[in-house]
Design a protein around this motif. Sequence first.
Motif, PDB file in Angstrom:
ATOM      1  N   ILE A 151       0.767  -1.137  -0.138  1.00 43.53           N
ATOM      2  CA  ILE A 151      -0.147  -0.241  -0.066  1.00 43.53           C
ATOM      3  C   ILE A 151       0.641   1.459   0.098  1.00 43.53           C
ATOM      4  O   ILE A 151       1.547   1.130   0.872  1.00 43.53           O
ATOM      5  N   SER A 152       0.508   2.014  -1.149  1.00 40.87           N
ATOM      6  CA  SER A 152       1.911   3.248  -0.692  1.00 40.87           C
ATOM      7  C   SER A 152       0.958   4.904  -0.795  1.00 40.87           C
ATOM      8  O   SER A 152       1.592   5.458  -0.246  1.00 40.87           O
ATOM      9  N   GLN A 153      -0.529   4.363  -0.895  1.00 40.44           N
ATOM     10  CA  GLN A 153      -1.349   5.409  -1.099  1.00 40.44           C
ATOM     11  C   GLN A 153      -2.621   5.505  -0.887  1.00 40.44           C
ATOM     12  O   GLN A 153      -3.393   4.693  -1.677  1.00 40.44           O
ATOM     13  N   PRO A 154      -3.224   6.847   0.036  1.00 38.85           N
ATOM     14  CA  PRO A 154      -4.820   5.988  -0.048  1.00 38.85           C
ATOM     15  C   PRO A 154      -4.850   6.588  -1.585  1.00 38.85           C
ATOM     16  O   PRO A 154      -4.496   7.719  -2.502  1.00 38.85           O
ATOM     17  N   ARG A 155      -6.370   7.183  -2.088  1.00 37.65           N
ATOM     18  CA  ARG A 155      -6.838   7.983  -3.312  1.00 37.65           C
ATOM     19  C   ARG A 155      -7.277   9.020  -3.231  1.00 37.65           C
ATOM     20  O   ARG A 155      -8.138   9.019  -2.161  1.00 37.65           O
ATOM     21  N   GLN A 156      -6.970  10.038  -3.305  1.00 40.43           N
ATOM     22  CA  GLN A 156      -7.529  11.105  -3.819  1.00 40.43           C
ATOM     23  C   GLN A 156      -8.693  11.379  -4.707  1.00 40.43           C
ATOM     24  O   GLN A 156      -8.099  10.866  -6.002  1.00 40.43           O
ATOM     25  N   PRO A 157      -9.976  11.609  -4.052  1.00 41.67           N
ATOM     26  CA  PRO A 157     -11.184  11.405  -5.329  1.00 41.67           C
ATOM     27  C   PRO A 157     -10.833  12.246  -6.000  1.00 41.67           C
ATOM     28  O   PRO A 157     -10.781  14.012  -5.623  1.00 41.67           O
ATOM     29  N   CYS A 158     -11.546  12.709  -7.146  1.00 37.43           N
ATOM     30  CA  CYS A 158     -11.853  13.444  -8.041  1.00 37.43           C
ATOM     31  C   CYS A 158     -13.082  13.700  -8.737  1.00 37.43           C
ATOM     32  O   CYS A 158     -13.787  12.459  -8.514  1.00 37.43           O
ATOM     33  N   TRP A 159     -13.573  14.309  -9.418  1.00 35.34           N
ATOM     34  CA  TRP A 159     -14.476  14.836  -9.611  1.00 35.34           C
ATOM     35  C   TRP A 159     -15.373  13.583 -10.808  1.00 35.34           C
ATOM     36  O   TRP A 159     -16.351  13.895 -11.089  1.00 35.34           O
ATOM     37  N   LYS A 160     -14.562  12.709 -11.408  1.00 41.09           N
ATOM     38  CA  LYS A 160     -15.222  11.898 -12.715  1.00 41.09           C
ATOM     39  C   LYS A 160     -15.775  10.224 -11.567  1.00 41.09           C
ATOM     40  O   LYS A 160     -16.714  10.365 -12.197  1.00 41.09           O
ATOM     41  N   ILE A 161     -15.599  10.940 -10.505  1.00 41.54           N
ATOM     42  CA  ILE A 161     -16.130   9.929  -9.535  1.00 41.54           C
ATOM     43  C   ILE A 161     -17.793   9.946  -9.791  1.00 41.54           C
ATOM     44  O   ILE A 161     -18.934   9.734 -10.128  1.00 41.54           O
ATOM     45  N   GLU A 162     -18.171  11.737  -9.799  1.00 43.65           N
ATOM     46  CA  GLU A 162     -19.321  11.782  -9.822  1.00 43.65           C
ATOM     47  C   GLU A 162     -19.825  12.379 -10.712  1.00 43.65           C
ATOM     48  O   GLU A 162     -21.195  11.958 -10.926  1.00 43.65           O
ATOM     49  N   HIS A 163     -19.369  12.516 -12.062  1.00 40.97           N
ATOM     50  CA  HIS A 163     -19.940  12.605 -13.687  1.00 40.97           C
ATOM     51  C   HIS A 163     -19.756  10.985 -13.841  1.00 40.97           C
ATOM     52  O   HIS A 163     -21.272  10.551 -14.439  1.00 40.97           O
ATOM     53  N   ARG A 164     -19.521   9.963 -13.346  1.00 39.15           N
ATOM     54  CA  ARG A 164     -19.739   8.726 -14.499  1.00 39.15           C
ATOM     55  C   ARG A 164     -20.804   8.095 -13.101  1.00 39.15           C
ATOM     56  O   ARG A 164     -21.345   7.032 -14.163  1.00 39.15           O
ATOM     57  N   PHE A 165     -21.405   8.532 -11.817  1.00 38.43           N
ATOM     58  CA  PHE A 165     -22.275   8.657 -11.227  1.00 38.43           C
ATOM     59  C   PHE A 165     -23.547   9.531 -11.402  1.00 38.43           C
ATOM     60  O   PHE A 165     -24.696   9.031 -10.821  1.00 38.43           O
ATOM     61  N   GLY A 166     -22.852  10.716 -11.992  1.00 41.05           N
ATOM     62  CA  GLY A 166     -24.332  11.547 -12.206  1.00 41.05           C
ATOM     63  C   GLY A 166     -24.663  12.039 -10.886  1.00 41.05           C
ATOM     64  O   GLY A 166     -26.044  12.348 -11.213  1.00 41.05           O
ATOM     65  N   ARG A 167     -23.735  12.646 -10.029  1.00 39.12           N
ATOM     66  CA  ARG A 167     -24.471  12.590  -8.819  1.00 39.12           C
ATOM     67  C   ARG A 167     -23.702  13.485  -8.506  1.00 39.12           C
ATOM     68  O   ARG A 167     -22.692  12.958  -7.684  1.00 39.12           O
ATOM     69  N   LYS A 168     -23.296  14.584  -7.812  1.00 38.36           N
ATOM     70  CA  LYS A 168     -23.198  15.913  -6.916  1.00 38.36           C
ATOM     71  C   LYS A 168     -22.942  15.287  -5.412  1.00 38.36           C
ATOM     72  O   LYS A 168     -23.555  14.650  -4.749  1.00 38.36           O
ATOM     73  N   GLY A 169     -21.717  15.435  -4.692  1.00 39.22           N
ATOM     74  CA  GLY A 169     -22.034  15.146  -3.165  1.00 39.22           C
ATOM     75  C   GLY A 169     -21.404  14.230  -2.774  1.00 39.22           C
ATOM     76  O   GLY A 169     -20.649  13.823  -1.495  1.00 39.22           O
TER      77      GLY A 169
END
Length: 215
Positions: A114-132
């Motif tokens: 394990i080298s690092q946490p994943r930094q979340p980005c806008w692509k998750i929200e775009h993929r799911f179509g949901r803000k927040g």
Amino acid sequence: MMPEVFAICTGLPKPFNGAEMSAIDKRPVEGPVTIRSFGIEGDMVADTKHHGGPDMAVHLYPHDHYAEWDAWLGGHDLLSAPAAFGENLMVDGLAEDGVHIGDRFRLGEALLEISQPRQPCWKIEHRFGRKGMVARIVKRHNCGWYFRVLEEGSAKAGDMLQRVETGHDQWTVARLFASLYDPAERADRGQLEEIANLERLCVPWREKARKALES
């Protein structure tokens, strides 16, 4: 009980948001795959500035979080399929508060760290179509993490992810992520100094701690 990897997923860059490309859409691979220092063969990244490289070779997002996301989202088709969050490894029974920076795992012939946490980005929200969603990840610390590959080798769905060594045992992935990203749990000076000196943490995250010390 050792967690089983029930899917190994890969993807290639595809159109994502207008001219933007992304390989977040990953699918399970049949049979053995080779895990290299740069990642799983057949897996690629589109944004090489922010993704990929030896410290982001293999991504795991805990499948344990899917049920909570499903409830929060009010149901979502993506959560009924593998790799909804673009992860390479689908695993139950591991989460951010139970693994540490530098923990080492044997998966088939490969040795991962394990080298690092994943930094979340806008692509998750775009993929799911949901803000927040990014704000929820920051608050709940359910970020997932990346592995570097210490020993290359073959692995397949059904193999166990066996922890063979504990890394920085005071620094779970959840605590490290919260210390640098959650305003409610921001690291103090002593903690930032610790983070900056974690040998198994990737350099960019150590530099982030050093910059916070300077400011």
